[in-house]
Design an enzyme around this catalytic site. Structure first.
Site, PDB file in Angstrom:
ATOM      1  N   TRP A 106       0.829  -1.208   0.000  1.00  0.00           N
ATOM      2  CA  TRP A 106       0.000   0.000   0.000  1.00  0.00           C
ATOM      3  C   TRP A 106       0.859   1.252   0.000  1.00  0.00           C
ATOM      4  O   TRP A 106       0.485   2.263  -0.629  1.00  0.00           O
ATOM      5  CB  TRP A 106      -0.970  -0.036   1.177  1.00  0.00           C
ATOM      6  CG  TRP A 106      -1.802  -1.282   1.120  1.00  0.00           C
ATOM      7  CD1 TRP A 106      -1.786  -2.335   1.987  1.00  0.00           C
ATOM      8  CD2 TRP A 106      -2.734  -1.646   0.085  1.00  0.00           C
ATOM      9  NE1 TRP A 106      -2.654  -3.314   1.573  1.00  0.00           N
ATOM     10  CE2 TRP A 106      -3.244  -2.923   0.412  1.00  0.00           C
ATOM     11  CE3 TRP A 106      -3.181  -1.011  -1.068  1.00  0.00           C
ATOM     12  CZ2 TRP A 106      -4.183  -3.573  -0.391  1.00  0.00           C
ATOM     13  CZ3 TRP A 106      -4.114  -1.658  -1.872  1.00  0.00           C
ATOM     14  CH2 TRP A 106      -4.603  -2.923  -1.530  1.00  0.00           C
ATOM     15  N   ASP A 176      -1.338   6.823   6.257  1.00  0.00           N
ATOM     16  CA  ASP A 176      -2.448   5.928   5.925  1.00  0.00           C
ATOM     17  C   ASP A 176      -2.610   4.990   7.118  1.00  0.00           C
ATOM     18  O   ASP A 176      -1.776   4.137   7.354  1.00  0.00           O
ATOM     19  CB  ASP A 176      -2.103   5.147   4.653  1.00  0.00           C
ATOM     20  CG  ASP A 176      -3.140   4.083   4.301  1.00  0.00           C
ATOM     21  OD1 ASP A 176      -4.146   3.947   5.033  1.00  0.00           O
ATOM     22  OD2 ASP A 176      -2.935   3.377   3.289  1.00  0.00           O
ATOM     23  N   LYS A 200     -12.057  -1.692   8.164  1.00  0.00           N
ATOM     24  CA  LYS A 200     -11.302  -2.628   8.988  1.00  0.00           C
ATOM     25  C   LYS A 200     -11.562  -2.380  10.483  1.00  0.00           C
ATOM     26  O   LYS A 200     -11.828  -3.311  11.226  1.00  0.00           O
ATOM     27  CB  LYS A 200      -9.804  -2.527   8.675  1.00  0.00           C
ATOM     28  CG  LYS A 200      -9.494  -2.805   7.197  1.00  0.00           C
ATOM     29  CD  LYS A 200      -8.032  -2.634   6.889  1.00  0.00           C
ATOM     30  CE  LYS A 200      -7.743  -2.647   5.388  1.00  0.00           C
ATOM     31  NZ  LYS A 200      -8.056  -3.914   4.740  1.00  0.00           N
TER      32      LYS A 200
END
Length: 365
Positions: A106, A176, A200
């Protein structure tokens, strides 16, 4: 939903588990929210009933994360993947560079997007060793002229997590936090911008939470399409257009559950207990289970491990599926197994997985 309903042991990497109480409340209110004779999904985002939900969700984010004065909490769409582009669009001007710390797929994707929009550089990387660690602070290179420094706080695929965060010495620090936000207390004042897909730890998919410092907001590029400017969302309380109302409603329910559990401090205690249970079994297995992450970089959210060979891994995953465990397959880049133990995953599910791991080793070790 019956109180004695059989729930799967949900270890999906995302969307992840939601608390049963939040799902039950959503079910109870689905057809008739707040006595209005309509579902929250049918309410106008301009109406007072939805407006209250929206503002309660924002207030809970601020409360539970101890967001200081001088920050805005925004609700966007497009997931973290859109943030990969929005961050450099807004904050990477010509003549400046932005640093990215590489800790997994990511962060690689975020770096690649920035490179399409301006000058980005790799400030540090743990790619050698297949991202089994987090770079040390003294490995990170950037200077005071950098537009910002970007990190990914938790790495779902590899099972690594920043245990503490670097002092960026005045350079805006952007993170992030999609997969570990609200799993532990965080000093938000260290960051100029935090973004997180909700699916999540904060709620269902469909909404992205952004926490942004106002002074950074004031520096943003104004020559952008309206919906790609953070200022658009800040000016109109994230309601310039129709927001993802049901997802935000579910975020509110999830945050109410976190608050009822005791907030971020209680979440950290709970998450450390869950993670320790599984890591202790891995460490005591004499190599039968092998963790991917180095011990000092282990994630509280994603426990990644291998078995002695692929045949045993396949057998383990098949038996786990038959026993009601969901989402234990490791990512194809690492292989093996992955247990994602986000906030709403109960300790009992981790205990059940631990029992199965012990029994499987005893029979196959």
């Amino acid at each position: 939903m019956e109180k004695n309903v059989t729930r799967a042991h949900n270890f999906n990497a995302g969307p992840g588990a939601l608390p049963l109480t939040a799902l039950e409340q959503a079910q109870a209110e689905l057809l008739n929210f707040n006595g209005t004779g309509m579902s929250i999904m049918e309410h106008s985002h301009r109406g007072k009933d939805y407006d209250a939900v929206h503002n309660q969700a924002i207030a809970l984010v601020k409360e539970l994360l101890s967001v200081p004065e001088g920050y805005e909490v925004l609700f966007l769409q497009g997931g973290a993947s859109l943030q990969f582009a929005m961050v450099p669009m807004n904050f990477l001007p010509a003549g400046k560079q932005a640093g990215y710390v590489m800790t997994g797929v990511w962060s690689e994707k975020a770096y690649e997007e920035a490179g399409k929009l301006g000058k980005a550089f790799i400030a540090a990387s743990a790619k050698e060793g297949n991202y089994c660690r987090i770079p040390a602070f003294d490995e990170i290179t950037y200077d005071a002229a950098s537009a910002y420094l970007h990190i990914t706080s938790n790495n779902t695929i590899y099972g690594t997590e920043w245990q503490s965060f670097p002092d960026s010495k005045g350079v805006p620090l952007i993170a992030d936090m999609s997969s570990d936000i609200l799993s532990r207390p965080v000093d938000v004042s260290k960051f100029a911008l935090i973004y997180a897909g909700a699916q999540k730890n904060l709620g269902p998919s469909g909404v992205t939470v952004v926490i942004i410092r106002r002074d950074l907001l004031e520096q943003a590029n104004q020559n952008l399409p309206t919906m790609l400017k953070y200022g658009t969302y800040a000016k109109d309380n994230s309601m310039y257009n129709t927001p993802p109302t049901f997802s935000i409603y579910m975020v509110k329910l999830m945050l109410e559950w976190v608050k009822a559990q005791g907030g971020a401090v209680a979440m950290e205690k709970r998450n450390r207990q869950k993670a320790a249970l599984l890591y202790d079994i891995i460490d005591a297995s004499n190599g039968f289970y092998q963790g991917h992450a180095q011990p000092d970089a282990r994630s509280l959210m994603n426990v990644t491990f291998r078995l002695p060979n692929q045949e045993l891994e396949k057998k383990f995953l098949e038996q786990a599926k038959q026993a009601g465990f969901v989402g234990l397959n490791g990512h194809r880049l690492v292989g093996g197994c992955r247990a994602s133990i986000y906030n709403a995953v109960p300790y009992e599910s981790c205990q059940a997985l631990g029992d199965m791991m012990l029994a499987f080793q005893k029979k196959n070790g």
